[in-house]
Design a protein around this motif. Structure first.
Motif: not given
Length: 493
Positions: A162-166, A183-194, A203-213
């Motif tokens: 679950i650490d992969w989730l931002d 991310e939840y839509d207007m009806l409360g259903a799950v639309a996406a995960y970041y 250890i290999a993760v760069a400190r200045g990593r980009s935003q989650s997708q």
């Protein structure tokens, strides 16, 4: 109680006095726990499940992992829980019109379904459930493959902690609300995960990593066991016992330190210290840095030492404090109850267990395991996985219809007392209180499969001419000696 003002009002205006009395009665609490005089105040009272998760879940998850890694009985309890719930694997069995093709495809695909190549299907199920109970939640990402990749079905599964989730991602996007990385839509259903591109703790993760997708929800299976309405994330099963386990660990450390003191014998000597100037004669002692204090050195067992006249000796022998074992057992009982596992599964201690108590607790444990299997694990993980498998098989042209019909066979339970349990089941069947099919389902068998296997076995035994022999063996009256010869001669005639 009536005060001075109440008495004056009642004397001047009795009706107002009565109304005042009943109004005061309505102010009294029906529940003592709701009284304002109760000093206990819950932390973050009224917060939503998602607010509690955002504040506490990461800390709870890290502490739960540390306990599993370092505390033997926590590892044993979690391992036993996973073994009871998943066992050798929960088997999906296609039942629709495409069942023959899907069964063959499923058997081949299960061996190569893991995108990381570490598990087969059953191993991935076990790892996902373990992560859910330890961390509170886990993600499975559906990875569509090309037809040229050589897979039985162009689909693989990527198991993600679950650490992969931002979890820090919150806000709004095109009218949708983002809470704790979901991310939840207007009806409360799950639309996406970041999701991050890599595990943020690597250890290999760069400190200045980009935003989650942003990853669409139809590519993610989010496995957790919600306890509150509206709960979008999961909490570790160990959350209720983390503090108690840590307290018990501190108590064990203190007990070890005390035992070290109890095992050491000290001697206090008083008198003329000048007579102890010969360390060799006195056992190898010497003068301490403060001066005037002599060390007798190591006193070997069975040796006789001569001591100066006028010396007084006092032996310091700490007394053992009782109650350690009783308290540890009591604490472990509470921890086992908080984890939802039997005490003997947590500790391996069977000293106070008899047949009746073990059976009662195991029956309760079986109901809890069955609830987890059929309410959470199968509908929230295995059914979505199977549906994704069928959909990819259909899109690849491997089956003609989108056949989603499936049944699941969970691991069977071993008998506590085989002879008594089987007799009790047969008595229920003969008395009309149950059916053969129900008893087979309770043991994790598919009644239809068992009936088909029995029919095939009987047909085979009849073709081989040994059906009568098998029946004799089952009844325990196999013919021997002259009876067998007589039976053979009559058959020849």
């Amino acid at each position: 109680m009536r005060n001075f003002i109440d008495r004056i009002i009642g004397y001047v205006n009795p009706h107002a006095g009565i109304a005042r009395h009943f109004a005061r009665q309505q102010l009294q609490r029906a529940y003592e726990a709701a009284s304002p005089r109760d000093p206990w105040r819950p932390r973050r009272a009224g917060a939503s499940a998602n607010a509690d998760h955002q504040a506490d879940a990461k800390t709870l998850r890290n502490k739960a992992r540390a306990l599993v890694q370092n505390v033997p009985y926590i590892w044993a309890g979690l391992d036993g829980l996973v073994a009871a719930t998943v066992g050798e694997g929960i088997l999906p069995r296609p039942t629709g019109s495409e069942k023959d093709k899907l069964s063959k495809l499923l058997k081949r695909w299960m061996k190569v379904c893991d995108a990381d190549g570490r598990y087969d299907f059953f191993g991935l199920t076990k790892a996902a459930y373990w992560a859910m109970e330890q961390d509170g939640e886990v993600l499975v990402r559906l990875r569509t493959r090309r037809g040229t990749d050589g897979l039985p079905v162009p689909l693989q599964l990527q198991l993600l902690e679950i650490d992969w989730l931002d979890s820090a991602r919150s806000g709004t996007l095109n009218g949708n609300q983002i809470v704790n990385g979901i991310e939840y839509d207007m009806l409360g259903a799950v639309a996406a995960y970041y999701l991050w591109d890599q595990h943020p703790g690597d250890i290999a993760v760069a400190r200045g990593r980009s935003q989650s997708q942003r990853v669409p929800a139809n590519q993610i299976i989010h496995l957790f066991n919600p306890a509150r309405p509206g709960q979008g994330r999961g909490f570790s099963r160990l959350a209720p016992v983390i503090a108690r386990v840590r307290d018990l660990q501190l108590y064990e450390d203190a007990e070890i330190a005390r035992k070290n003191l109890e095992s050491r014998l000290s001697v206090l000597a008083s008198g003329d210290m000048n007579a102890m100037e010969n360390p060799a004669a006195m056992g190898g002692g010497g003068e301490a840095p403060g001066g005037g204090v002599r060390d007798l050195g190591e006193l070997g067992g069975g040796n006789i030492f001569g001591m100066p006249n006028g010396m007084n000796f006092t032996v310091v022998e700490p007394k053992a404090a009782p109650g350690y074992v009783e308290y540890v057992k009591f604490a472990l009982h509470l921890i086992a109850a908080g984890m939802g596992v039997p005490y003997h599964l947590l500790t391996g201690d069977m000293s106070a267990v008899n047949y009746s108590s073990a059976r009662v607790r195991i029956l309760d444990f079986r109901r809890a395991v069955g609830q987890m299997q059929w309410v959470t694990l199968i509908p929230k993980l295995l059914i979505p996985l199977y549906q994704a498998f069928v959909q990819h098989a259909w899109l690849a042209g491997l089956i003609k219809t989108l056949d989603m019909e499936v049944e699941f066979s969970v691991p069977k339970w071993d008998y506590v007392n085989p002879e008594q349990d089987v007799k009790a089941d047969l008595a229920e069947i003969s008395g009309g209180l149950s059916s053969f099919s129900e008893k087979l389902r309770q043991r994790g068998y598919d009644p239809k499969v068992v009936a088909e296997e029995l029919a095939e076995d009987i047909k085979l035994y009849r073709e081989l001419g040994i059906l009568d022999v098998m029946l004799f063996m089952q009844r325990g009256n196999m013919p021997t000696g002259s009876n067998a010869e007589g039976s053979g001669s009559s058959k020849e005639s």
